[in-house]
Design a protein around this motif. Structure first.
Motif, short mmCIF file in Angstrom:
data_model
loop_
_atom_site.label_atom_id
_atom_site.label_comp_id
_atom_site.label_asym_id
_atom_site.label_seq_id
_atom_site.Cartn_x
_atom_site.Cartn_y
_atom_site.Cartn_z
N PRO A 190 6.66 -4.43 5.32
CA PRO A 190 6.92 -4.48 3.87
C PRO A 190 6.02 -5.49 3.17
O PRO A 190 5.81 -6.60 3.66
CB PRO A 190 8.39 -4.92 3.78
CG PRO A 190 8.97 -4.58 5.12
CD PRO A 190 7.86 -4.77 6.09
N LEU A 191 5.46 -5.06 2.04
CA LEU A 191 4.64 -5.93 1.22
C LEU A 191 5.43 -6.35 -0.01
O LEU A 191 5.93 -5.49 -0.75
CB LEU A 191 3.36 -5.21 0.78
CG LEU A 191 2.45 -5.96 -0.21
CD1 LEU A 191 1.89 -7.22 0.44
CD2 LEU A 191 1.32 -5.04 -0.69
N CYS A 211 3.91 -1.04 -8.49
CA CYS A 211 4.87 -1.31 -7.42
C CYS A 211 6.05 -0.34 -7.47
O CYS A 211 6.52 0.14 -6.43
CB CYS A 211 5.35 -2.75 -7.50
SG CYS A 211 4.08 -3.97 -7.08
N ALA A 238 -2.28 -2.40 -1.12
CA ALA A 238 -1.19 -1.49 -0.78
C ALA A 238 -1.70 -0.27 -0.02
O ALA A 238 -1.06 0.20 0.93
CB ALA A 238 -0.45 -1.07 -2.05
N TYR A 275 8.80 -5.95 -5.69
CA TYR A 275 8.09 -6.62 -6.77
C TYR A 275 8.95 -7.75 -7.31
O TYR A 275 10.15 -7.59 -7.54
CB TYR A 275 7.78 -5.64 -7.89
CG TYR A 275 7.15 -6.27 -9.12
CD1 TYR A 275 5.81 -6.64 -9.12
CD2 TYR A 275 7.90 -6.51 -10.27
CE1 TYR A 275 5.21 -7.23 -10.24
CE2 TYR A 275 7.32 -7.09 -11.39
CZ TYR A 275 5.98 -7.45 -11.37
OH TYR A 275 5.41 -8.03 -12.48
N ARG A 332 4.99 3.05 -6.09
CA ARG A 332 4.76 3.09 -4.65
C ARG A 332 5.93 2.57 -3.83
O ARG A 332 5.86 2.52 -2.60
CB ARG A 332 3.51 2.28 -4.32
CG ARG A 332 2.25 2.84 -4.99
CD ARG A 332 1.05 2.02 -4.66
NE ARG A 332 -0.14 2.52 -5.33
CZ ARG A 332 -1.32 2.64 -4.73
NH1 ARG A 332 -1.46 2.30 -3.47
NH2 ARG A 332 -2.36 3.10 -5.41
N LEU A 382 7.01 -0.52 -3.70
CA LEU A 382 6.77 -1.87 -3.19
C LEU A 382 7.76 -2.85 -3.78
O LEU A 382 8.15 -2.73 -4.94
CB LEU A 382 5.36 -2.32 -3.54
CG LEU A 382 4.19 -1.48 -3.03
CD1 LEU A 382 2.87 -2.04 -3.57
CD2 LEU A 382 4.16 -1.44 -1.51
#
Length: 301
Positions: free
Chosen positions: A84-85, A104, A73, A111, A107, A109
């Motif tokens: 985007p991850l 996640c 990340a 998930y 941050r 992210l």
């Protein structure tokens, strides 16, 4: 899957063709059952990813190492801020899932806690990884239909700016080519592979192994995609061995460098994945923007 004519008399006497086909049938059943399972928040995640309308999406299968997700990340925030991850958690330890979910959330992210793996206790890592990838393909990637999607190992870290769409602008897939030990088959390592979704959307992709062809995770795609492509004529990842000193011993340790991505690895050696991650984290934090150049100075083909 090998053609029946390719088996030797000794293999026929040992009933290997039948054993391989029974094993493949069993794997297909396991895969079909698993991909029907739902994950908490799955529908909401699909809606979120659709709404983002990003030019590409990156998916990683997390497994028991929150530190790996943190490093990946960090690298993507620096070198791929618009990408985007999506962290798809296949961890076998509840405490690892909790830590990765919290990371996640902190941050921002995306998930997804994957349904519990049909392979318990970390057994059959390649099959577990393949089944998880197939679930992600059918439950997330196909419904979202991103223009481009990438599959990244959880212990990969970018060290240079990332432009995934450019990698598949002139071909359906891009990545690190791996060859079987027999029979001429090859596949893209699903730890670093990129796909033009439109070019593969109608194909029955399968990220399972193909043991008879000696192809690891992702090898089943040989028969539906890769055998139709000319590997020699495709752009593919340039791989080298990079060296990073172990902070405890000072001895240089080898790591895979694929294009501008460093693969930590080490889950089964060098003291385990956490130890290798600590070495790479220290090197990355010392000079994230200059680390790639330093590694290239001593990298070997």
């Amino acid at each position: 899957m090998r053609a029946l004519k390719d088996y030797s008399p000794a293999e026929w006497l040992a009933a290997e063709p039948l054993a391989h086909r029974l094993r493949r049938a069993r794997n297909l059943v396991v895969d079909q059952i698993y991909r029907r399972r739902r994950a908490p928040g799955q529908a909401e995640l699909v809606a979120r990813l659709k709404a983002e309308r990003a030019p590409a999406l990156a998916f990683t299968i997390a497994f028991n190492l929150p530190e790996a997700i943190a490093l990946l990340a960090d690298g993507m925030a620096r070198f791929a801020p618009g990408l985007p991850l999506v962290v798809c958690d296949n961890s076998s330890r509840p405490e690892a899932r909790a830590a990765i979910a919290a990371l996640c959330a902190e941050r921002g992210l995306a998930y997804c806690p994957l349904p519990p793996s049909p392979f318990k206790g970390g057994a059959n890592g390649s099959r577990s990884h393949g089944v998880a990838l197939n679930w992600v393909l059918h439950a997330l990637i196909r419904p979202v239909a991103p223009k481009v999607f990438a599959l990244l190992d959880h212990d990969l870290v970018p060290l240079a700016p990332v432009d995934l769409p450019a990698l598949v602008a002139a071909q359906p897939a891009y990545g690190m080519v791996r060859h079987g030990t027999k029979f001429g088959g090859w596949f893209l390592w699903p730890g670093y592979s990129v796909f033009d979704f439109g070019a593969v959307a109608e194909l029955p992709l399968d990220f399972g192994t193909d043991t008879p062809l000696t192809l690891d995770t992702g090898g089943q795609n040989w028969r539906v995609l890769y055998r139709r492509l000319d590997a020699a004529g495709m752009a593919q990842a340039y791989t080298r061995t990079a060296w990073i000193a172990d902070p405890d011993t000072g001895s240089p340790e080898p790591y895979l460098l694929a294009d501008g991505w460093l693969h930590v690895g080490g889950a089964g050696h060098r003291g385990g994945g956490a130890a290798a991650l600590a070495s790479v984290r220290a090197a990355y934090e010392a000079d994230p923007d200059g680390l790639l150049d330093r590694l290239l100075e001593t990298a070997t083909a």
